[in-house]
Design a protein around this motif. Structure first.
Motif, mmCIF file in Angstrom:
data_model
loop_
_atom_site.group_PDB
_atom_site.id
_atom_site.type_symbol
_atom_site.label_atom_id
_atom_site.label_comp_id
_atom_site.label_asym_id
_atom_site.label_seq_id
_atom_site.Cartn_x
_atom_site.Cartn_y
_atom_site.Cartn_z
ATOM 1 N N GLU A 111 21.667 -25.278 10.456
ATOM 2 C CA GLU A 111 22.264 -24.925 11.730
ATOM 3 C C GLU A 111 21.365 -24.182 12.734
ATOM 4 O O GLU A 111 21.353 -24.672 13.946
ATOM 5 C CB GLU A 111 23.470 -24.008 11.601
ATOM 6 N N SER A 112 20.559 -23.471 12.043
ATOM 7 C CA SER A 112 19.599 -22.280 12.788
ATOM 8 C C SER A 112 18.562 -23.198 13.379
ATOM 9 O O SER A 112 17.823 -23.263 14.301
ATOM 10 C CB SER A 112 19.337 -21.273 12.377
ATOM 11 N N ARG A 170 12.734 -12.439 15.614
ATOM 12 C CA ARG A 170 12.688 -13.720 15.693
ATOM 13 C C ARG A 170 11.388 -14.239 16.424
ATOM 14 O O ARG A 170 11.100 -13.499 17.130
ATOM 15 C CB ARG A 170 13.824 -14.136 16.234
ATOM 16 N N HIS A 194 24.406 -11.806 13.238
ATOM 17 C CA HIS A 194 23.230 -12.065 12.947
ATOM 18 C C HIS A 194 23.525 -13.116 11.859
ATOM 19 O O HIS A 194 24.296 -13.705 11.607
ATOM 20 C CB HIS A 194 22.958 -10.973 12.006
ATOM 21 N N VAL A 195 22.261 -14.044 11.669
ATOM 22 C CA VAL A 195 22.234 -15.020 10.850
ATOM 23 C C VAL A 195 21.788 -14.781 9.408
ATOM 24 O O VAL A 195 20.670 -13.875 9.370
ATOM 25 C CB VAL A 195 21.489 -16.113 11.609
ATOM 26 N N ASP A 252 16.226 -11.705 5.017
ATOM 27 C CA ASP A 252 17.135 -11.700 6.067
ATOM 28 C C ASP A 252 16.591 -10.523 7.197
ATOM 29 O O ASP A 252 16.683 -10.727 8.365
ATOM 30 C CB ASP A 252 18.460 -11.692 6.016
ATOM 31 N N VAL A 268 20.415 -16.830 6.543
ATOM 32 C CA VAL A 268 20.061 -17.839 5.772
ATOM 33 C C VAL A 268 18.933 -17.754 4.688
ATOM 34 O O VAL A 268 18.686 -18.849 4.141
ATOM 35 C CB VAL A 268 19.793 -19.106 6.877
ATOM 36 N N GLY A 296 17.561 -22.854 7.537
ATOM 37 C CA GLY A 296 19.035 -23.320 7.621
ATOM 38 C C GLY A 296 19.147 -24.092 8.391
ATOM 39 O O GLY A 296 18.419 -24.737 9.414
#
Length: 187
Positions: A163-164, A21, A5-6, A15, A8, A161
């Motif tokens: 990265e995401s 998503r 899981h992410v 979260d 951020v 985020g």
């Protein structure tokens, strides 16, 4: 531990709401089984251990998650809360939450799936009634529907985020500028 899981958003309740998503397009559900739900609780740091769950725990978590998302969205947009969403989150927050205990190794929080969910619901209540409300923003990536807490200097953060979402959007913008420049020099 292999994190799947992410995290951020800057708050466990946000979260949690982000585990569905791409709400506006491809919708990708993270809670596909009791094991995946329990993994989220542990990976998020809400608890250290969750006893095995049932499909009904996943169904209840999804109902609470969607209610949290509706309340966060309403609060962020300055709109009135949905009464049904309020009822769902408040009912979940009233249930017994996970209780930490002190061990010789430090703090440890073991929970049932219901206690873990109650803990997240309480975090949502705290978030939505607390000082971070003005800091809530939706990610600037049109495909992403995560809401995050923007603690950046000047509140200039645009992505949930880097990265995401941020790197993807910046790379796409760079490619578009480069293509436009090539097209302009070709004429």
């Amino acid at each position: 531990m292999n994190l799947e899981h992410v995290f951020v958003c800057g708050n466990p309740a946000l979260d949690f709401a982000a585990t569905l998503r791409a709400r506006r397009s491809a919708r990708f559900e993270m809670f596909v089984s009791p094991d995946r739900l329990n993994a989220w609780y542990v990976e998020s740091g809400v608890v250290d251990f969750v006893s095995p769950g049932q499909d009904s725990d996943v169904e209840e978590a999804i109902v609470v998650r969607e209610a949290v998302y509706r309340l966060v969205t309403a609060r962020r947009l300055g709109e009135p809360y949905d009464d049904e969403a309020l009822t769902v989150v408040n009912a979940a927050a009233r249930k017994p939450a996970a209780a930490p205990r002190l061990t010789t190794a430090g703090r440890r929080t073991d929970a049932t799936p219901a206690e873990a969910l109650a803990t997240v619901a309480r975090q949502a209540v705290e978030l939505l009634s607390g000082p971070d409300v003005p800091l809530m923003k939706e990610c600037g990536n049109p495909e992403c529907t995560r809401v995050y807490i923007d603690r950046s200097r000047g509140m200039r953060r645009q992505w949930c985020g880097m990265e995401s979402c941020g790197n993807k959007i910046k790379a796409a913008a760079y490619r578009a500028r480069k293509k436009q420049a090539q097209t302009a020099t070709a004429h």
